[in-house]
Write an enzyme that holds these catalytic residues in place. Sequence first.
Site, PDB file in Angstrom:
ATOM      1  CD  GLN A 232      -3.221  -0.093   2.127  1.00  0.00           C
ATOM      2  OE1 GLN A 232      -3.222  -1.161   2.724  1.00  0.00           O
ATOM      3  NE2 GLN A 232      -3.950   0.921   2.489  1.00  0.00           N
TER       4      GLN A 232
ATOM      5  CB  SER B 196       2.498  -4.866   3.966  1.00  0.00           C
ATOM      6  OG  SER B 196       1.296  -4.819   4.715  1.00  0.00           O
ATOM      7  CG  LEU B 197      -1.528  -5.481  -0.849  1.00  0.00           C
ATOM      8  CD1 LEU B 197      -2.804  -6.259  -0.682  1.00  0.00           C
ATOM      9  CD2 LEU B 197      -1.725  -4.242  -1.642  1.00  0.00           C
TER      10      LEU B 197
ATOM     11  NE  ARG C 287      -3.373  -8.211   4.836  1.00  0.00           N
ATOM     12  CZ  ARG C 287      -2.561  -7.171   4.640  1.00  0.00           C
ATOM     13  NH1 ARG C 287      -2.899  -6.240   3.754  1.00  0.00           N
ATOM     14  NH2 ARG C 287      -1.434  -7.058   5.302  1.00  0.00           N
TER      15      ARG C 287
ATOM     16  CG  HIS D 183       2.147  -4.570   9.430  1.00  0.00           C
ATOM     17  ND1 HIS D 183       1.988  -5.899   9.107  1.00  0.00           N
ATOM     18  CD2 HIS D 183       1.978  -3.883   8.263  1.00  0.00           C
ATOM     19  CE1 HIS D 183       1.745  -6.016   7.809  1.00  0.00           C
ATOM     20  NE2 HIS D 183       1.718  -4.812   7.284  1.00  0.00           N
TER      21      HIS D 183
ATOM     22  CD  GLN E  69       1.270  -9.534   5.886  1.00  0.00           C
ATOM     23  OE1 GLN E  69       0.145  -9.082   6.079  1.00  0.00           O
ATOM     24  NE2 GLN E  69       1.839  -9.582   4.707  1.00  0.00           N
TER      25      GLN E  69
END
Length: 315
Positions: A11, A91-92, A116, A201, A250
């Site tokens: 992102q 991440s994503l 998500r 996170h 995660q």
Amino acid sequence: MGKIAFLFPGQGSQTAGMGKALAEQDKSVKSFFEIADQKLGFSLSTLIFEGPQEKLTLTTNAQPALLTTSIAILDHFKRSGVKPDFVAGHSLGEYTALVAAEAISFEDGVYAVRKRGEFMEEAVPNGEGTMAAVLGLDRDQLTAVTEEVTADGNPVQLANMNCPGQIVISGSRAGVEQASAKAKEEGAKRVLPLEVSGPFHSKLMKPAAEKFKQILDEIEIKDAAVPVIANVTASEMTSSSEINSRLIEQLYSPVLWEDSIRRMIDLGVDTFIEIGPGKVLSGLVKKVDRSLKTYAVSDAETCQAVTESLKEELR
């Protein structure tokens, strides 16, 4: 030439118009945007191609938009014949990497990251959590700062270990603000508040992780065809059971990006190809080790340029 890794952005890399020219030139690329529209039940492709940027940047939209665009660009690049030895995503981007590694189907990936995003938005009321990038402070010093602030009742923790001297912290608004001030006192060069809708996170995302378990149970996760470097451990994963558990962890665990790059270097990778919009990850790789070869593929022109450059090296 050593081994090759494909990297997929997270992102923040989204921009209105990404992938549009390539989709207009390539029917196969266009089909990914059409499949995403069908799977989600609305025209994600219009939002990706036309914007507005503010709506595209919403977590629930940005996540499926980035996965769709990156996989569509990968589809075009695959025809070069270049294959990765490892894949990783920030991440994503880890979901994009898992689709690339054939552990998750494209349709399931788009659906999963849309949910998500929804759960991440719902986990903490807007404005109550935030994130900030801390520049010029080492990991141990910053960990001590965040632990001190958290002990005082305002949760904050390390969220993204991006590269040497760049760490993102995440948590309650008060926790991030206090830790930011203390980090400056400890010698941080700069602290940059991030324009995000929540404390990603961080432990505050645990409610999202609980809900997300159900989504992962709905979709099929297979063993990965190519080793995926996990954000949570910075080590290789291929088994479906490990992938499932790491994706839940995660959501509330730090992204060990610098560690992931170093792990791939240890495994013999010297060429990193970022596939998707932007060049954020290529920049982070160079900050880990300037001698590494980095490329960024985002459209037909960069795809051709990278393919030609790699062919020269492979001769």
